[in-house]
Design a protein around this motif. Structure first.
Motif, short mmCIF file in Angstrom:
data_model
loop_
_atom_site.label_atom_id
_atom_site.label_comp_id
_atom_site.label_asym_id
_atom_site.label_seq_id
_atom_site.Cartn_x
_atom_site.Cartn_y
_atom_site.Cartn_z
N GLY A 1 48.55 94.16 48.74
CA GLY A 1 49.65 94.30 49.70
C GLY A 1 50.10 95.74 49.91
O GLY A 1 50.80 96.04 50.87
N GLY A 2 49.73 96.62 48.99
CA GLY A 2 50.00 98.03 49.19
C GLY A 2 50.86 98.70 48.13
O GLY A 2 51.36 98.07 47.21
N TRP A 3 51.01 100.01 48.33
CA TRP A 3 51.69 100.91 47.40
C TRP A 3 53.08 101.22 47.92
O TRP A 3 53.26 101.62 49.06
CB TRP A 3 50.90 102.21 47.28
N PHE A 4 54.08 101.11 47.06
CA PHE A 4 55.47 101.37 47.43
C PHE A 4 56.05 102.38 46.45
O PHE A 4 55.80 102.29 45.24
CB PHE A 4 56.29 100.08 47.41
N LYS A 5 56.85 103.31 46.97
CA LYS A 5 57.45 104.31 46.09
C LYS A 5 58.65 103.75 45.36
O LYS A 5 59.00 104.22 44.28
CB LYS A 5 57.82 105.57 46.88
N LYS A 6 59.31 102.75 46.01
CA LYS A 6 60.46 102.12 45.33
C LYS A 6 60.18 100.64 45.16
O LYS A 6 59.46 100.04 45.96
CB LYS A 6 61.73 102.30 46.17
N GLU A 7 60.79 100.06 44.16
CA GLU A 7 60.60 98.64 43.91
C GLU A 7 61.21 97.80 45.04
O GLU A 7 62.28 98.13 45.55
CB GLU A 7 61.26 98.27 42.57
N ILE A 8 60.51 96.77 45.42
CA ILE A 8 61.03 95.84 46.44
C ILE A 8 61.62 94.64 45.70
O ILE A 8 60.90 93.86 45.09
CB ILE A 8 59.91 95.39 47.41
N LYS A 9 62.96 94.53 45.75
CA LYS A 9 63.61 93.45 45.01
C LYS A 9 63.97 92.28 45.91
O LYS A 9 64.12 91.16 45.45
CB LYS A 9 64.86 93.97 44.30
#
Ligand code: CA
Length: 370
Positions: A173-181
């Motif tokens: 699904g990809g790379w995120f710099k911040k957590e997705i809550k």
């Protein structure tokens, strides 16, 4: 026992084991052969194919795959088909291959159908769709369902003949710099995500951005991008994303992306039946070996991702639920605008519905206990 007798006995034993009526109900012939008439062998005929790709030179797995296809086809045809592969921007720009092949400026290309959705929204579906078919199911749709028939009918209008060009398997699904809550964390997020996945995420408040491959890393590092998808550990680690983003979410938007190997129809129609069949068989091999190579490389590179201290997780359930709903809205909107999309979508959706149950009972249950 003589070999022939042994084969005869084994075959009849297999037929009994399978149950005679069960055997008869199996499809007789995959919808693979371009034509079913008797063969007109023409070993003396020699043909040269100029094939351009959307990939840079020496591109791992996808580029290697099409190079291998070219070599193998030349070998198996005893030199009757010579394929020369050109990386992107040598003969035509990366995404110019569709038009160039359609017009006959080049003979063939290797790319992905969804890059050309601007020409026809239905093309999206020959690559795959969010929450859609796995590689295995996609193969079944194309080989034994109506998938390839629909693809060939549609591409014939563009003077093209498509073949399976390899499958990436499930993409991350990809790379995120911040957590997705939760869903709220997606609002205003700048993410590189193309295709139907991008359209789905846009409905959830994400700002999908398209950047050339060479610019993604820097954009992510400098916070011009908050997130990016690419493929899976196999190719993502080569881009270095694990060094600048620490949240890596599992797949939903590209569950089994099919690449396309496409020939100019006029050129293809002039080939001998034997040559057409060899292309068909070499495409099947390309398709199978690309998927198996992605499997192994993803497994190997996953260790690199883990060693970098990346948190691998599934997106929160409210995000996935909203994305699934948005996908159906996107499909509905496109069906209203494009009769081609509607026809292919309804066929693909029915095929997915038919196969879902077996995949859950078969593969999913097995994976739970393994
Ligand atoms: Ca991707």
């Amino acid at each position: 026992m003589k070999r022939r007798d042994f084969i005869k006995t084994s075959l009849s034993a297999a037929a009994i084991a399978a149950g005679a009526s069960g055997c008869r109900e199996l499809p007789k012939d995959p919808k693979l052969s371009h034509e079913k008439k008797s063969f007109h062998y023409n070993r003396g005929k020699r043909v040269k194919i100029k094939l351009a790709t959307s990939w840079p030179a020496n591109f791992p797995i996808m580029g290697e795959g099409i190079e291998r296809f070219a070599t193998r086809l030349t070998q198996m045809s005893g030199g009757s088909i010579e394929v020369k592969v050109f990386p992107k921007n040598v003969l035509v720009p990366a995404l110019g291959v569709f038009d160039a092949t359609s017009a006959g400026a080049i003979d063939a290309y290797h790319s992905a159908a969804y890059y050309y959705k601007g020409k026809n929204e239905a093309f999206n579906l020959f690559t795959g769709f969010p929450f859609g078919m796995t590689a295995q199911e996609m193969n079944a749709w194309l080989d034994w369902g109506d998938g390839m028939k629909l693809w060939r009918e549609l591409y014939a209008k563009y003077n093209l003949v498509p073949f399976k060009g390899g499958n990436t398997g499930v993409q991350m699904g990809g790379w995120f710099k911040k957590e997705i809550k939760s869903l709220d964390d997606l609002k205003g997020l700048k993410m590189r995500i193309p295709g139907l996945g991008g359209e789905v995420f846009a409905k959830l408040g994400v700002k999908p951005t398209l950047l050339p491959a060479g610019e993604i890393y820097v954009a992510l590092e400098r916070n011009v991008l908050d997130a990016t998808e690419w493929l899976g550990p196999s190719l993502d680690t080569k881009m270095g994303f694990h060094k600048v983003a620490k949240y890596y979410y599992t797949g939903w938007h590209e569950p089994g992306s099919m690449l396309s190997l496409v020939f100019n129809k006029k050129k293809f129609d002039k080939l001998s039946d034997e040559q057409k069949l060899m292309i068909e068989i070499a495409s099947q091999e390309l398709n199978a070996t690309m998927l198996s190579q992605f499997q192994l490389e993803n497994a190997r590179q996953l260790k690199v991702v883990e060693a970098a201290g990346v948190k691998i997780d599934q997106l929160p359930s409210d995000v996935l639920k909203a994305a699934k709903k948005a996908m159906l809205e996107v499909a509905d909107e496109k069906s209203k605008k494009s009769a081609d999309f509607k026809r292919v979508w309804e066929n693909a959706w029915a095929f997915l519905e038919l196969n879902k149950k077996w995949t859950e009972i078969g593969l999913e249950k097995y994976l739970e206990i393994r």
